[in-house]
Design a protein around this motif. Structure first.
Motif, mmCIF file in Angstrom:
data_model
loop_
_atom_site.group_PDB
_atom_site.id
_atom_site.type_symbol
_atom_site.label_atom_id
_atom_site.label_comp_id
_atom_site.label_asym_id
_atom_site.label_seq_id
_atom_site.Cartn_x
_atom_site.Cartn_y
_atom_site.Cartn_z
ATOM 1 N N THR A 31 -6.901 16.292 -9.203
ATOM 2 C CA THR A 31 -5.770 15.683 -9.893
ATOM 3 C C THR A 31 -5.675 14.202 -9.576
ATOM 4 N N PRO A 32 -5.588 13.324 -10.574
ATOM 5 C CA PRO A 32 -5.409 11.892 -10.286
ATOM 6 C C PRO A 32 -4.161 11.655 -9.451
ATOM 7 N N ASN A 33 -4.295 10.780 -8.509
ATOM 8 C CA ASN A 33 -3.210 10.501 -7.582
ATOM 9 C C ASN A 33 -2.532 9.197 -7.983
ATOM 10 N N PHE A 34 -1.342 9.293 -8.562
ATOM 11 C CA PHE A 34 -0.629 8.115 -9.030
ATOM 12 C C PHE A 34 0.065 7.343 -7.920
ATOM 13 N N ILE A 35 -0.080 7.804 -6.673
ATOM 14 C CA ILE A 35 0.499 7.064 -5.555
ATOM 15 C C ILE A 35 -0.573 6.664 -4.550
ATOM 16 N N ASP A 36 -1.813 6.575 -5.023
ATOM 17 C CA ASP A 36 -2.919 6.157 -4.173
ATOM 18 C C ASP A 36 -3.046 4.637 -4.238
ATOM 19 N N ALA A 37 -2.579 3.941 -3.216
ATOM 20 C CA ALA A 37 -2.580 2.479 -3.216
ATOM 21 C C ALA A 37 -3.980 1.894 -3.198
ATOM 22 N N SER A 38 -4.972 2.671 -2.765
ATOM 23 C CA SER A 38 -6.341 2.134 -2.695
ATOM 24 C C SER A 38 -6.886 1.793 -4.072
ATOM 25 N N LEU A 39 -6.305 2.388 -5.135
ATOM 26 C CA LEU A 39 -6.779 2.111 -6.484
ATOM 27 C C LEU A 39 -6.373 0.720 -6.968
ATOM 28 N N LEU A 40 -5.516 0.043 -6.212
ATOM 29 C CA LEU A 40 -5.116 -1.322 -6.570
ATOM 30 C C LEU A 40 -5.898 -2.361 -5.789
ATOM 31 N N ALA A 41 -6.964 -1.938 -5.109
ATOM 32 C CA ALA A 41 -7.712 -2.868 -4.259
ATOM 33 C C ALA A 41 -8.458 -3.929 -5.053
ATOM 34 N N HIS A 42 -8.570 -3.751 -6.380
ATOM 35 C CA HIS A 42 -9.279 -4.738 -7.197
ATOM 36 C C HIS A 42 -8.499 -6.037 -7.310
ATOM 37 N N ARG A 43 -7.209 -6.036 -7.018
ATOM 38 C CA ARG A 43 -6.399 -7.244 -7.135
ATOM 39 C C ARG A 43 -6.525 -8.113 -5.886
ATOM 40 N N SER A 44 -6.522 -9.407 -6.122
ATOM 41 C CA SER A 44 -6.522 -10.338 -5.000
ATOM 42 C C SER A 44 -5.110 -10.455 -4.432
ATOM 43 N N THR A 45 -5.007 -10.986 -3.223
ATOM 44 C CA THR A 45 -3.695 -11.179 -2.608
ATOM 45 C C THR A 45 -2.836 -12.111 -3.455
ATOM 46 N N GLY A 46 -3.456 -13.141 -4.045
ATOM 47 C CA GLY A 46 -2.727 -14.053 -4.914
ATOM 48 C C GLY A 46 -2.156 -13.354 -6.128
ATOM 49 N N GLU A 47 -2.910 -12.414 -6.692
ATOM 50 C CA GLU A 47 -2.422 -11.664 -7.851
ATOM 51 C C GLU A 47 -1.269 -10.757 -7.455
ATOM 52 N N TRP A 48 -1.353 -10.159 -6.265
ATOM 53 C CA TRP A 48 -0.243 -9.330 -5.791
ATOM 54 C C TRP A 48 1.027 -10.161 -5.644
ATOM 55 N N LEU A 49 0.888 -11.356 -5.048
ATOM 56 C CA LEU A 49 2.054 -12.209 -4.845
ATOM 57 C C LEU A 49 2.656 -12.628 -6.186
ATOM 58 N N ARG A 50 1.796 -13.010 -7.134
ATOM 59 C CA ARG A 50 2.290 -13.385 -8.457
ATOM 60 C C ARG A 50 3.003 -12.218 -9.126
ATOM 61 N N ALA A 51 2.420 -11.034 -9.037
ATOM 62 C CA ALA A 51 3.051 -9.854 -9.634
ATOM 63 C C ALA A 51 4.398 -9.577 -8.981
ATOM 64 N N ALA A 52 4.467 -9.716 -7.673
ATOM 65 C CA ALA A 52 5.720 -9.465 -6.969
ATOM 66 C C ALA A 52 6.805 -10.430 -7.432
ATOM 67 N N TRP A 84 -1.547 -3.987 0.101
ATOM 68 C CA TRP A 84 -1.695 -5.189 0.914
ATOM 69 C C TRP A 84 -1.765 -4.819 2.392
ATOM 70 N N LYS A 85 -0.896 -3.887 2.838
ATOM 71 C CA LYS A 85 -0.927 -3.460 4.235
ATOM 72 C C LYS A 85 -2.271 -2.811 4.566
ATOM 73 N N ARG A 86 -2.807 -2.033 3.620
ATOM 74 C CA ARG A 86 -4.102 -1.387 3.839
ATOM 75 C C ARG A 86 -5.195 -2.435 3.993
ATOM 76 N N ARG A 87 -5.136 -3.479 3.141
ATOM 77 C CA ARG A 87 -6.140 -4.535 3.226
ATOM 78 C C ARG A 87 -6.048 -5.274 4.560
ATOM 79 N N MET A 88 -4.843 -5.608 5.005
ATOM 80 C CA MET A 88 -4.672 -6.312 6.266
ATOM 81 C C MET A 88 -5.138 -5.462 7.437
ATOM 82 N N TRP A 89 -4.882 -4.158 7.364
ATOM 83 C CA TRP A 89 -5.283 -3.254 8.447
ATOM 84 C C TRP A 89 -6.795 -3.163 8.549
ATOM 85 N N LEU A 90 -7.449 -3.059 7.370
ATOM 86 C CA LEU A 90 -8.909 -2.953 7.376
ATOM 87 C C LEU A 90 -9.564 -4.238 7.842
ATOM 88 N N GLN A 91 -8.892 -5.363 7.585
ATOM 89 C CA GLN A 91 -9.455 -6.620 8.034
ATOM 90 C C GLN A 91 -9.271 -6.809 9.530
#
Length: 546
Positions: A92-113, A539-546
């Motif tokens: 089943t597709p997981n609509f709350i899987d944040a890893s699927l948004l990893a294609h966005r850059s941090t700048g794009e996340w900030l702009r979207a926010a 974003w938290k996932r990206r920071m943690w992995l880094q």
């Protein structure tokens, strides 16, 4: 130095505000989302394991000939029956899987926010046009447009022309998501002279044809969206719509009386030629499907009263010629044309034009070149869909429908709109099931479910199980660019046909579109908060992995 420090302080405070707001809302948004998805899992998305062996959307050769494209496209209309075993219901597709948004850059996340948060302030949304005018007066058009380009335009629009949208298309195709190209120009014609409006409409035809060719060259089975107010004087569309509505009212009145309609009775409503035509087609009796198809005026004035003037008839013929040229280009290049829905004061005329285009271009046995769009917040949506499907079956052409909840509620008369949001949801879900059933039983139908509602997607996908291959062109899903990536990417990752609506154009041209997006995000605050919480988690996932 002081200015620099002040700027840093403002940016820091803004960043802290946005971060704290997202953090506070994320826990509640995620909990609500998990509850919603969890509640529907027993009947929710269970995609078939029979996925295509290649990506859904691949770059098409720019040297492909129009003739070859047409031959291929006309041979690929698929009946929705899938000759497959029972699909796998475990994945089943997981609509709350944040890893699927990893294609966005941090700048794009900030702009979207920033964009999505600003849309939550009703004062800003209600007064967007006034604030825009004030900004251009004080800061100037150039500075204001640059701010828009780096914020709302950059978030909701793919670019300014068919060349600048290429990076967005390529990035979507990497995730098996296609693009619906939309040269997002429209007009209300209120401040222009008639000759100027007609000249602009003529000039836009080559632009739309260029858009169609770009869709063909960038993806197999491309889509292009068209607004009729870009090809017609809106005041003319309103005038024709008034005539059509009045004729339908008279037909309905005679039908409710239970009377057979003779030639003399029809002449009270429509012209002699039209009355004779209807009488032959329904043996002198009123037909609720045939009669609406006779309303309007496409060869001669069919309405006895109110009658369009000869000048209006000539202008309407010109509109049909423009729309026909764009549809011809779409058919020759194997592209589907989505005619957008607009305000109710224009919609009857648009429906009539679309019907004529479908009769001409949606050949039986081939994919429907021309789709109509139905806004399900309108009370008459179900009736119109059923009549249009029945007409297509009788006359033997394929039928294409895009279902949306609607984008003009702020300006529509209250009596035309469903009484509650639940009524709108029920209308949308009912019509998805109806069209799926019609397509499964009779074929010759394609559906695009354009929605940001997870429940509607779950219901549609569940209805597809055991009957429809996800890769079949019979049904597709679409979301707006800059919105609901949490739905688009999980669906595409499981092999469903998913598209993003990609508007482009100069900033001044797309302002009506941007204002509607702000209004839409303001009215669906829960969905925006979900999107924000998902970005925060990614974003938290990206920071943690880094």
């Amino acid at each position: 130095m002081l200015a620099h420090k002040a700027t840093r302080t403002v940016c820091h405070c803004t960043s802290r505000y946005i971060t704290s707001h997202i953090t506070m809302s994320s826990r509640f948004a995620c909990a609500a989302t998990r509850a919603t998805i969890g509640a529907s899992r027993s009947t929710a998305i269970r995609p078939s394991r029979y996925l295509r062996s290649r990506p859904l959307h691949t770059m098409a050769s720019s040297t492909r000939s129009a003739t070859a494209a047409t031959t291929q496209s006309l041979s690929t209309f698929q009946r929705p029956f899938a000759s497959i075993e029972h699909p796998n219901h475990d994945d089943t597709p997981n609509f709350i899987d944040a890893s699927l948004l990893a294609h966005r850059s941090t700048g794009e996340w900030l702009r979207a926010a920033v964009c999505l948060q600003l849309c939550q302030f009703p004062f800003l949304v209600r007064n967007a046009e006034v604030l825009l005018h004030v900004s251009r007066t004080i800061l100037g058009r150039r500075v204001t447009n640059e701010v828009l380009r780096r914020t709302f335009f950059g978030h909701f629009c793919a670019g300014e022309d068919e060349h600048s949208i290429q990076p967005v298309l390529r990035r979507l195709q990497q995730h098996s998501i296609g693009g619906i190209l939309d040269y997002a120009v429209e007009s209300d014609g209120s401040t222009q002279s008639l000759p100027e409006i007609e000249r602009q409409c003529d000039e836009r035809v080559p632009d739309f044809q260029k858009c169609v060719r770009a869709a063909a060259n960038n993806q197999d089975g491309g889509y292009v969206a068209v607004k009729m107010t870009a090809l017609a004087n809106p005041q003319l569309l309103a005038r024709v719509s008034t005539a059509i509505v009045e004729s339908r009212r008279r037909f309905d009145a005679m039908s409710n009386d239970g009377r057979d309609v003779t030639g003399d009775g029809l002449k009270q409503i429509i012209s002699q030629d039209a009355a004779d035509s209807v009488q032959r087609s329904v043996d002198g009796k009123l037909d609720p499907v045939a009669c609406p198809s006779m309303t309007g005026s496409h060869h001669s004035s069919q309405l006895a009263e109110p009658q369009l003037s000869s000048a209006e008839m000539e202008l309407l013929q010109t509109v049909l010629k423009r729309a026909g040229e764009v549809a011809d280009t779409a058919r020759q290049n194997g592209v589907r044309l989505l005619i957008d829905a607009e305000q109710s004061k224009y919609q009857p005329a648009i429906d009539h034009i679309v019907m004529l285009l479908q009769r001409q271009h949606n050949a039986a046995g081939a994919f429907p070149v021309v789709y109509n769009t139905y806004q399900c917040y309108l009370k008459d949506a179900t009736h119109r869909i059923q009549q249009d499907v029945e007409r297509a079956k009788r006359e033997g052409y394929s039928f294409g429908a895009k279902l949306v909840r609607g984008a003009y509620m702020e300006t529509e008369p209250a009596e035309l709109i469903h009484d509650s949001i639940q009524d709108t949801h029920d209308c949308y879900n009912h019509n998805v099931r109806y069209l799926l059933q019609e397509g499964i039983e009779h074929g010759q139908i394609e559906i695009m479910c354009a929605t940001h509602n997870a429940e509607s997607i779950a219901l549609a996908v569940d209805a597809m199980q055991d009957s429809v291959d996800p890769s079949n062109s019979f049904i597709s899903f679409a979301q707006l660019y800059g919105m609901s990536d949490t739905l688009s990417y999980p669906l595409a990752s499981r092999g469903y046909r998913v598209y993003k609506y990609l508007p482009y154009g100069q900033i001044d041209e797309v302002m009506p579109y941007l204002i509607r997006r702000a209004q839409e995000n303001s009215s669906i605050a829960g969905g925006s908060q979900h999107e924000l919480s998902m970005m925060w988690n990614a974003w938290k996932r990206r920071m943690w992995l880094q």
